[in-house]
Design a protein around this motif. Structure first.
Motif, PDB file in Angstrom:
ATOM      1  N   ASP A   1      35.962  24.660  40.096  1.00  0.00           N
ATOM      2  CA  ASP A   1      36.327  24.607  38.673  1.00  0.00           C
ATOM      3  C   ASP A   1      37.834  24.566  38.461  1.00  0.00           C
ATOM      4  N   GLY A   2      38.531  23.798  39.313  1.00  0.00           N
ATOM      5  CA  GLY A   2      39.963  23.638  39.148  1.00  0.00           C
ATOM      6  C   GLY A   2      40.798  24.794  39.659  1.00  0.00           C
ATOM      7  N   THR A   3      40.161  25.802  40.225  1.00  0.00           N
ATOM      8  CA  THR A   3      40.876  26.962  40.764  1.00  0.00           C
ATOM      9  C   THR A   3      40.778  26.946  42.287  1.00  0.00           C
ATOM     10  N   LEU A   4      41.892  27.254  42.944  1.00  0.00           N
ATOM     11  CA  LEU A   4      41.929  27.310  44.401  1.00  0.00           C
ATOM     12  C   LEU A   4      42.079  28.758  44.840  1.00  0.00           C
ATOM     13  N   TRP A   5      41.204  29.182  45.723  1.00  0.00           N
ATOM     14  CA  TRP A   5      41.196  30.541  46.238  1.00  0.00           C
ATOM     15  C   TRP A   5      41.557  30.542  47.712  1.00  0.00           C
TER      16      TRP A   5
END
Length: 217
Positions: free
Chosen positions: A84-88
């Motif tokens: 969802d467009g977030t990088l972890w």
């Protein structure tokens, strides 16, 4: 899968899993390792780095994995997860069948489960100091914990570069490479791993054990 970020629960979906290989930042050292393996009959990679596609079902949060035979070993690695467009940023072990590696590196990557930690950091929160982050792997050997791998992410190609080269999309994760093993690559029954941030004193930790199943014919 369920993880935590800053003490809060996060649900991540991993539909696609990659293992980045040959990711050392020292190109000469990488080539030396390729040459060493070639002398043992291991085919050289078609490109460097190389992105192996493996089953997403291999990624596990179990503290026990089962492997066929005595010839496998783990590797401490940073783990990137994009959703969802977030990088972890997390921590995982590229547990690999070393006996099978002689015949096919790709097949050896697919042969074993890949344990991952239950905590992640927001990539953007640490992206300016990635090279300072520290990786550590200890193995139980002779009844004692022994340092097996240790170093910083400065030994691995920049994670943003690996991310760009992989074409990693949404709901996807990638193990990003590892460090040299002290005393050589070898199996162990238990592993303790960590990814730590010297600036904050925080660490992501991963512990798991290995159960060896007999090879029957």
């Amino acid at each position: 899968m369920k993880v935590t970020h800053a003490g809060q629960p996060v649900t991540l979906t991993v539909d696609h899993l990659y293992v980045a290989g040959w990711t050392g930042r020292d190109a000469a050292a990488v080539q030396h390792h390729i040459d060493e393996l070639a002398a043992l009959g291991v085919a050289p990679p078609s490109q460097v780095p190389l992105y192996y596609r493996v089953s997403n079902g291999l990624l596990t949060q179990s503290d026990l994995i089962e492997v066929q035979g005595e010839g496998s070993s783990g590797e401490v690695e940073p783990l990137l997860i994009q959703q969802d467009g977030t990088l972890w940023l997390g921590l995982a072990s590229d547990h690999t069948d070393r006996d099978l590696e002689v015949y096919s590196v790709a097949a050896s990557k697919q042969a074993c489960a890949k344990p991952m930690a239950r905590e992640v950091w927001a990539f953007d929160a640490v992206k300016d100091r990635l090279d300072e982050l520290q990786l550590l792997c200890e193995i139980e050997e002779g009844g004692e914990w022994v340092t097996y791998q240790e170093g910083t992410l400065a030994a691995i190609r920049p994670l943003a570069e690996l991310l760009s080269g992989s074409g990693l999309g949404g709901n996807a994760a990638m193990l990003c490479g590892t460090l040299g093993a002290r005393g050589g690559v070898r199996p162990a029954a238990r592993y303790r791993m960590s990814l730590s941030d010297p600036k904050t004193g925080e660490a992501i930790r991963l512990d798991y054990a290995v159960r060896v199943l007999p090879i029957v014919a």
